[in-house]
Design an enzyme around this catalytic site. Structure first.
Site, short mmCIF file in Angstrom:
data_model
loop_
_atom_site.label_atom_id
_atom_site.label_comp_id
_atom_site.label_asym_id
_atom_site.label_seq_id
_atom_site.Cartn_x
_atom_site.Cartn_y
_atom_site.Cartn_z
N CYS A 29 1.45 2.08 5.82
CA CYS A 29 2.42 2.28 6.90
C CYS A 29 2.35 1.19 7.96
CB CYS A 29 2.17 3.62 7.58
SG CYS A 29 2.16 5.00 6.44
N ARG B 298 3.26 -4.85 3.75
CA ARG B 298 2.15 -3.88 3.66
C ARG B 298 2.42 -2.80 2.62
NH1 ARG B 298 -1.04 -3.64 8.49
NH2 ARG B 298 -1.38 -1.44 8.15
N TRP C 149 4.45 4.80 3.98
CA TRP C 149 3.96 4.83 2.59
C TRP C 149 3.47 6.25 2.39
CZ3 TRP C 149 -0.45 5.58 -0.38
CH2 TRP C 149 -0.46 4.96 -1.65
N ASN D 126 0.51 6.11 11.79
CA ASN D 126 -0.20 5.56 10.63
C ASN D 126 -1.51 6.33 10.51
OD1 ASN D 126 1.72 3.61 10.48
ND2 ASN D 126 0.36 1.88 10.91
N GLY D 127 -1.92 6.65 9.29
CA GLY D 127 -3.20 7.34 9.10
C GLY D 127 -2.97 8.75 8.57
N GLU E 257 -11.69 -11.62 -11.26
CA GLU E 257 -10.59 -11.87 -10.34
C GLU E 257 -9.35 -12.38 -11.08
OE1 GLU E 257 -9.88 -10.91 -7.60
OE2 GLU E 257 -8.44 -12.28 -6.72
N LYS F 91 -5.77 -10.46 -10.95
CA LYS F 91 -4.58 -11.17 -10.45
C LYS F 91 -3.44 -11.03 -11.45
CE LYS F 91 -5.03 -11.61 -7.31
NZ LYS F 91 -5.87 -11.25 -6.27
N GLU G 174 -2.15 -7.17 -11.83
CA GLU G 174 -1.48 -6.52 -10.70
C GLU G 174 -0.09 -7.08 -10.45
OE1 GLU G 174 -3.36 -6.95 -6.84
OE2 GLU G 174 -4.06 -8.93 -7.34
N HIS H 138 -20.52 -5.98 -28.28
CA HIS H 138 -21.07 -4.63 -28.20
C HIS H 138 -19.97 -3.57 -28.16
CE1 HIS H 138 -25.07 -6.24 -27.90
NE2 HIS H 138 -24.61 -7.12 -27.02
N LYS I 281 -0.51 -3.56 0.76
CA LYS I 281 -1.42 -4.63 1.20
C LYS I 281 -2.69 -4.07 1.83
CE LYS I 281 -2.56 -8.91 1.94
NZ LYS I 281 -3.10 -9.62 0.76
C1 F6R Z 1 -5.87 -7.66 -5.05
C2 F6R Z 1 -6.06 -7.19 -3.69
C3 F6R Z 1 -6.83 -5.94 -3.49
C4 F6R Z 1 -7.69 -6.03 -2.22
C5 F6R Z 1 -8.36 -4.68 -1.94
C6 F6R Z 1 -9.23 -4.74 -0.72
O1 F6R Z 1 -5.14 -8.83 -5.08
O2 F6R Z 1 -5.59 -7.78 -2.75
O3 F6R Z 1 -7.61 -5.63 -4.60
O4 F6R Z 1 -8.65 -7.03 -2.40
O5 F6R Z 1 -7.37 -3.71 -1.75
O6 F6R Z 1 -8.50 -5.06 0.42
P1 F6R Z 1 -9.20 -5.61 1.71
O7 F6R Z 1 -9.77 -6.94 1.37
O8 F6R Z 1 -8.10 -5.71 2.73
O9 F6R Z 1 -10.25 -4.63 2.08
#
Ligand code: F6R
Length: 609
Positions: A2, A27, A75, A101-102, A482, A486, A489, A505, A604
């Protein structure tokens, strides 16, 4: 997740609120709304769907006149995404409108209490109780009503509150959810995130938990829960509006990938002095470090993957045992943590609910805490004993790139710093590594222009792949985690990262004719082992795309396609190899027509469990 924005000033509020909400879109959200006060009435317009729907409904804000208002992107957590569940929520009397928010944890109990007092609820949200509760306590003084209501709330919240009786000011408060106040000649603002107001002002105040702010046309007053006014420091945001705009790139993600050399340079620059690492932000002494039994790194998603890199590097340089744990697991597993444990928290947003809870749990158990955070003034930064900021600037694309890369840099810096204090490496060796670190931004800058078209070409070959594998050993394995995240997602193609030695294994049974395997072979000491793993999967029909360091052009003899990555110290190689992996994910997602900056279902900042 949010987002909140609020404004009071001389200009019309609605267009400013819409602009702020558009800047918060990244976000993640599913509905949006605004509430604007005019002549003692609060007009609310809200809708499921994109901000553009809200903009269309309000004629880009022109149909909702008034110079004071609040806006929200929601959200959904409590109740489906719908017009009625969208914020702002209004009290039954029509006097109070709230954005939130929250999560209000005791909303069921409060709802029952208010229903007994005659309040009728129209939505399924937890937020609606806040509107009615403030209304219930409102006897002509908004500040008093806010204090009484907040005293009854449990959970996390950032609230923006408009009152029909208050044409010149609105109120806001926060607890464990970020909220900042922006000050300008044009008027004053609140926002959950600097990006929402950076086009208007760089002068901000970071609110602490339980601070209530009355945001007025002519000024801002902050109070504690005893109704006493408090002095707040005004900070200057160091980045400007360009950082929050696409600047000619098709997507924020590509822009942010290309910004990595600058972000890394900015993160290193203030911490390297005369060839040595200086961490002014950290108060840990040699004695503190010597007294540590272990380090636990905890984080979520990509930040967790940065932590896996950190484990290898920290153990190698400091010889302190390091564990890496997902924050969502750490917080519920009765972790063995005491005052001889350093808990390293990694978070771009500084807001992630699980990471914040893990940090609190670590502190409760007596650990020393050190956070690696990108957002200044965020909840995690405020809760930690020490903070090292990653100076990545705002990251707008949901999939992290430059923040991840700067997290690696801070981990390297911390490892070098700790090794220096502990004496686990010779001074000359530490200077050599520091010099190598300093050269990383230039190396990545040189790598990008060559690597970009090459990864686009490889993505054009592989964009139709299904269920592929990333394999690697040691730090290559950490980078594989990673690279795999990437890709999946943003492209929605399933992939898994495997430690190359672990394939046989079980997982090797999934390798069949034409299966794509991306083999990371950038750790020169393990090159021959990786070459054997490539042969194993090729013998079972796999197509192998390999990444190796420039000193191993012979990878071309074994792999079907090869990408050569410029050399740096093996400890820092993950920083180099992640760049082609990010570009590969980007171009595969692009070839598949995916919404790269806002992948489906993702947000985000993940501020709920
Ligand atoms: C993937 C991504 C997420 C964040 C995760 C933690 O590309 O961005 O996996 O890394 O949600 O978020 P933060 O770093 O904001 O705690």
């Amino acid at each position: 997740m949010c987002g909140i924005v609020g404004f009071v000033g001389r200009a019309q509020a609605a267009p400013i609120l819409l602009d702020g909400l558009r800047r918060l879109e990244y976000r993640g959200y599913d509905s949006a709304g605004i509430a604007v006060e005019q002549a003692g009435e609060i007009r609310i317009v809200k809708t499921k769907g994109r901000i553009q729907c809200l903009a269309d409904l309000t004629g880009e804000g022109q149909k909702v006149p008034g110079t004071l208002g609040i806006g929200h992107t929601r959200w959904a957590t409590h109740g489906e995404p719908s017009d009625v569940n969208a914020h702002p929520h209004r009290s039954m009397s029509g006097k109070i409108a709230v954005v939130h928010n929250g999560i209000i944890e005791n909303y069921v109990e409060l709802r029952e209490y208010l229903q007994k007092k005659g309040y009728v609820f129209v939505s399924d949200t937890d937020t609606e109780v806040v509107a009615h509760l403030i209304d219930y306590y409102y006897k002509g003084d908004l500040l008093k009503a806010m204090i009484k209501a907040v005293n009854r709330l449990e959970g996390s919240y950032a609230l923006g509150v408009v009152c029909a009786d208050c044409p010149d000011q609105f109120a806001a408060v926060r607890k464990a959810s970020p909220l900042i106040v922006g000050l300008s000649e044009e008027g004053n603002f609140i926002a959950s995130d600097v990006t929402a107001l950076i086009s208007h002002t760089k002068r901000v105040m970071y609110l602490e938990d339980d601070e209530i702010v009355l945001v007025g046309r002519e000024g801002v007053r902050v109070y504690n829960m005893n109704e006493e006014e408090i002095e707040k420091e005004i900070s200057e945001v160091t980045w400007n509006i360009d950082a929050a705009e696409k600047g000619g790139y098709e997507h924020f993600m590509l822009k942010e990938i290309m910004e990595q050399p600058t972000a890394i340079r900015e993160t290193i620059r203030p911490r390297l002095k005369e060839g040595r690492v200086v961490l002014d932000d950290v108060c840990l002494t040699a004695e503190d470090l010597k007294g540590l039994r272990r380090i636990i790194i905890t984080a979520c998603g990509s930040a967790y993957h940065a932590g896996v890199v950190g484990k290898y590097v920290l153990e190698e340089l400091t010889r302190i045992p390091v564990e890496v744990d997902l924050a969502s697991e750490f917080r519920y597993r009765n972790p063995i943590v005491d005052d001889k444990t350093l808990v390293l928290i990694i978070s771009q947003s500084g807001e992630t609910a699980d990471t914040l809870a893990a940090l609190k749990e670590a502190r409760r158990r007596g650990a020393r805490t050190l956070s690696i955070v990108n957002v200044v003034g965020s909840a995690i930064a405020k809760e930690s004993d020490d903070v090292i900021y990653t100076w990545a600037g705002p990251e707008i694309a949901v999939a992290t790139t430059k923040a991840y890369s700067t997290q690696l840099i801070v981990l390297y810096l911390f490892a070098l710093y700790a090794a220096g204090l502990l004496g686990t490496r010779e001074e000359a060796e530490l200077r050599r590594l520091a010099a190598e670190l300093e050269s990383l931004p230039d190396k990545i800058e040189a790598l990008l222009p060559a690597c970009k078209p090459e990864m686009q070409r490889l993505a054009a070959i592989h964009y139709g792949a299904e269920n592929l594998f990333f394999i690697g050993r040691n730090l290559d394995y950490a980078a594989a985690l990673e690279g795999s995240l990437k890709l999946k997602e943003i492209s929605y193609i399933h992939s898994e990262a495997y430690a190359a030695g672990e394939l046989k294994h079980g997982t090797i049974s999934l390798i069949d004719q034409g299966r794509l395997v991306i083999a990371l072979c950038c750790q020169n000491a393990l090159f021959d082992k990786m070459r054997s793993n490539i042969r194993e999967v090729k013998a079972r029909g796999a197509v192998v795309m390999a990444l190796a360091s420039e000193s191993h052009p012979d990878i071309r003899e074994t792999a079907d396609q090869a990408v050569l990555v410029p050399e740096t110290d093996p400890l820092f190689m993950a920083s180099m190899e992640v760049v082609p992996l990010q570009l590969f994910a980007y171009y595969v997602a692009s070839a598949n027509g995916c919404d790269i900056d806002k992948p489906r279902n993702l947000a985000k900042s993940v501020t709920v469990e």
